[in-house]
Write an enzyme that holds these catalytic residues in place. Structure first.
Site, mmCIF file in Angstrom:
data_model
loop_
_atom_site.group_PDB
_atom_site.id
_atom_site.type_symbol
_atom_site.label_atom_id
_atom_site.label_comp_id
_atom_site.label_asym_id
_atom_site.label_seq_id
_atom_site.Cartn_x
_atom_site.Cartn_y
_atom_site.Cartn_z
ATOM 1 N N CYS A 265 -5.510 3.958 -4.389
ATOM 2 C CA CYS A 265 -5.903 2.761 -3.629
ATOM 3 C C CYS A 265 -7.112 2.016 -4.195
ATOM 4 C CB CYS A 265 -6.203 3.156 -2.184
ATOM 5 S SG CYS A 265 -4.810 3.878 -1.299
ATOM 6 N N LYS B 51 -6.316 -4.978 3.839
ATOM 7 C CA LYS B 51 -7.078 -3.768 3.530
ATOM 8 C C LYS B 51 -8.028 -4.005 2.359
ATOM 9 C CE LYS B 51 -6.272 0.917 1.728
ATOM 10 N NZ LYS B 51 -5.286 2.004 1.596
ATOM 11 N N ASP C 25 0.838 -1.194 0.000
ATOM 12 C CA ASP C 25 0.000 0.000 0.000
ATOM 13 C C ASP C 25 0.880 1.255 0.000
ATOM 14 O OD1 ASP C 25 -2.218 1.611 0.182
ATOM 15 O OD2 ASP C 25 -2.879 0.887 2.132
ATOM 16 N N ASP C 26 0.877 2.001 -1.083
ATOM 17 C CA ASP C 26 1.687 3.221 -1.221
ATOM 18 C C ASP C 26 3.187 2.926 -1.286
ATOM 19 O OD1 ASP C 26 -0.686 4.600 -1.124
ATOM 20 O OD2 ASP C 26 -0.177 5.849 0.583
ATOM 21 N N LYS D 177 1.876 9.044 -6.479
ATOM 22 C CA LYS D 177 0.485 8.613 -6.333
ATOM 23 C C LYS D 177 -0.453 9.755 -6.735
ATOM 24 C CE LYS D 177 -2.627 7.472 -2.430
ATOM 25 N NZ LYS D 177 -2.649 7.182 -0.976
ATOM 26 N N ASP E 38 -0.271 -0.791 -4.984
ATOM 27 C CA ASP E 38 -1.490 -0.213 -5.559
ATOM 28 C C ASP E 38 -1.273 1.136 -6.224
ATOM 29 O OD1 ASP E 38 -1.025 1.154 -3.178
ATOM 30 O OD2 ASP E 38 -3.124 1.193 -2.562
ATOM 31 N N ASN E 39 -0.175 1.804 -5.917
ATOM 32 C CA ASN E 39 0.141 3.097 -6.546
ATOM 33 C C ASN E 39 1.560 3.476 -6.163
ATOM 34 O OD1 ASN E 39 -2.284 3.987 -4.240
ATOM 35 N ND2 ASN E 39 -0.155 4.585 -3.836
ATOM 36 N N HIS F 79 1.365 2.553 4.009
ATOM 37 C CA HIS F 79 0.443 3.686 3.924
ATOM 38 C C HIS F 79 0.446 4.462 5.249
ATOM 39 C CE1 HIS F 79 -3.378 5.853 3.400
ATOM 40 N NE2 HIS F 79 -3.434 5.433 2.154
ATOM 41 N N ARG G 262 -7.444 -1.493 -6.515
ATOM 42 C CA ARG G 262 -7.964 -2.713 -5.899
ATOM 43 C C ARG G 262 -9.155 -3.263 -6.675
ATOM 44 N NH1 ARG G 262 -5.466 -2.666 -0.678
ATOM 45 N NH2 ARG G 262 -4.141 -0.812 -0.756
ATOM 46 N N HIS H 30 -10.994 -1.623 1.408
ATOM 47 C CA HIS H 30 -11.148 -0.283 0.825
ATOM 48 C C HIS H 30 -12.011 -0.279 -0.438
ATOM 49 C CE1 HIS H 30 -9.112 3.919 0.256
ATOM 50 N NE2 HIS H 30 -10.300 3.971 0.823
#
Length: 515
Positions: free
Chosen positions: A55, A103, A17-18, A366, A310-311, A188, A59, A105
């Site tokens: 995010c 996660k 994540d991030d 991002k 994710d990014n 994240h 996903r 989201h």
């Protein structure tokens, strides 16, 4: 060995994540990630794999094989469309047990167990404390009993590792093939990590700073063969204007030189980055626990492991980072207060200067469709099925919509009739050492847009003119060829417009408007 070795491969999809393109050791980082590095050494690495810049959109695309807007997530709000199918939904009729840890989201309206997963533990929302379980981390179906953790024992990355092992063990005991979606919330914000992990990195980042770390990462990337040997380091990235940095005075300004900062600011920023690195380090340790279990139980060779982010690295919202909540507030931590950064007492991000490091050597971050926002590390490990030589790098572009058709091909599962037609391409040819058919890759987020067509990339910031780059000769997007190649800009722009209308990015034109 638990259960019987299934003929069909197990599938383990790990999402960070991030995490930026250069934040793993096998992609040039100084952060210690030996477990992911071993997967890369024994598997396949993509150097040009893309996500959707944020995010929830990423996903949604990963789980459905559709563009985010088709799947119901043009941005962070939405719900998965009823006429899309998810990976666990297509795998269930093929005999798979499906589990999710981490996660979600993708809204609380549809929980993971509403969209095909047999078991879930994790965070339904987008971000919150890594230290506090209740009310942020939940178990579904609701009747299931959670593992007990004392308040001072809970750290989400470790807990995700615990549940991943629980669910894999359950899948193994069933005798069926299994699918696990392991979606870490690391690294994240809010950045949280154990002090012993932070101490591995704090002195390093204070001594070197972000300019030298960027230089060293690029040098390692060249040595690893990830980028051309003659690639020049990009200037520090600009911080595009946003609603928060317009209040802090950083809108549309470049990240500052590390040596231009006063010592107290450097100490504050070094601590923030050390917490980020510690989160990545601890995530890797838990991935090692999972891989070790698979090896011990004899299922590593027939488990397809995918790892990506994710990014790109998160610049929110300026070079100093934020405190207390996502917004313009920043606290300069000094003295003893520095030691609270990363603990339960803090809520921080690391800012755009370190995000620029995470995305080395690419531009931006991002949110944006320049390479820093959408290019992700991507590792595939599958000893029983990969036909490429261990440690191979592939420069073939891939995109997150490719997971659904790839998993369908590997497992023999069928995509259900009556659902939105898939958008991605199977990556099986790449896994076999073959070449994918040419295609265009379209991405949009918050008005930022891009299309990749062979070596060419058309990209634009929201509300700004198109830029055109040849990524073969200019992989870091430094030389805008839009004025020289106006015909190509028009053609690719029309292709993007057609895609955007077809995939619900923009409203469909009425017949009168098309005339």
């Amino acid at each position: 060995m638990l259960g019987t070795q299934p003929a069909k491969p197990n599938v383990l999809l790990i999402l960070a994540d991030d995490l930026g393109w250069s934040d793993l050791g096998c992609y040039g980082s100084e952060i210690k990630t030996p477990n992911l590095d071993r997967l890369a050494q024994g598997g396949l690495r993509f150097t040009q794999f893309y996500n959707s810049a944020r995010c929830s959109p990423s996903r949604a695309a990963i789980l459905t094989g559709l563009h985010p807007h088709q799947a119901g997530f043009p941005n962070l709000s939405g719900v998965l469309a009823p006429n899309c199918a998810t990976l666990p939904e297509v795998l269930k009729p093929a005999g798979y047990k499906s589990y999710m840890v981490g996660k979600w989201h993708l809204s609380q309206q549809n929980k993971p167990t509403d969209r095909g997963f047999d078991e879930f533990y994790g965070m339904l929302g987008g971000y919150n404390s890594c230290w506090q379980e209740s009310p942020f981390y939940t178990r579904w179906p609701e009747s299931r009993t959670k593992r007990p953790y004392a308040p001072d024992q809970f750290y989400s990355t470790d807990v995700f590792g615990d549940y991943a092992l629980d669910f894999i063990t359950e899948g193994q005991s069933s005798g069926k093939p299994w699918f696990l979606y392991l979606a870490f919330n690391a690294p994240h914000f809010p950045l949280h990590a154990p002090e012993n992990e932070i101490q591995k990195y704090e002195k390093l980042y204070l001594e070197k700073g972000w300019d030298r770390i960027r230089e060293e990462r690029l040098a390692r990337q060249k040595k690893l063969g990830l980028v051309p040997g003659n690639l020049a380091l990009t200037p520090r990235s600009i911080v595009p204007a946003n609603r928060y940095n317009e209040q802090t005075g950083w809108a549309d300004k470049d990240n500052p030189a590390w040596n231009s900062l006063p010592e107290d600011r450097r100490r504050d920023l070094a601590r923030r980055m050390a917490v980020f690195a510690a989160m990545v380090d601890r995530m890797d340790q838990n991935i090692g626990r999972v891989v070790g279990h698979l090896k011990k139980t004899g299922q590593l060779d027939n488990t397809v492991i995918f790892f990506l982010s994710d990014n790109g690295g998160c610049a929110e919202w300026d070079p100093w980072g934020f405190d207390e909540s996502s917004g313009p507030k920043n606290t300069l931590h000094t003295g003893d207060d520095l030691k609270t950064v990363g603990t339960q007492k803090s809520y921080i991000s690391y800012g755009s200067g370190w995000a620029n490091v995470s995305n080395t050597p690419w531009r931006l971050y991002k949110h944006y469709n320049h390479e820093g926002g959408i290019r992700t590390p991507m590792i595939v490990h599958w000893p029983q099925g990969l036909k490429t030589k261990p440690g191979t790098l592939t420069t073939q572009p891939g995109y997150i919509t490719d997971f659904m058709p790839t998993v369908l091909a590997l497992t023999g599962a069928a995509y259900p009739r009556g659902k939105i037609a898939l958008e991605g391409s199977s990556l099986v040819p790449v896994l076999q050492g073959k070449t994918l058919a040419p295609r265009q890759i379209f991405i949009e987020h918050e008005g930022n847009k891009s299309v990749r067509d062979g070596d060419w990339k058309l990209v634009g910031l929201s509300g700004k003119p198109w830029e055109l780059y040849n990524l073969m000769s200019d992989p870091t997007e430094m030389h805008n060829l839009a004025s020289r190649e106006s015909g190509r800009v028009v053609a690719l722009g029309k292709a993007w417009d057609s895609w955007a209308e077809r995939c619900n990015v923009v409203a469909k034109k009425k017949p009168a408007e098309q005339a």
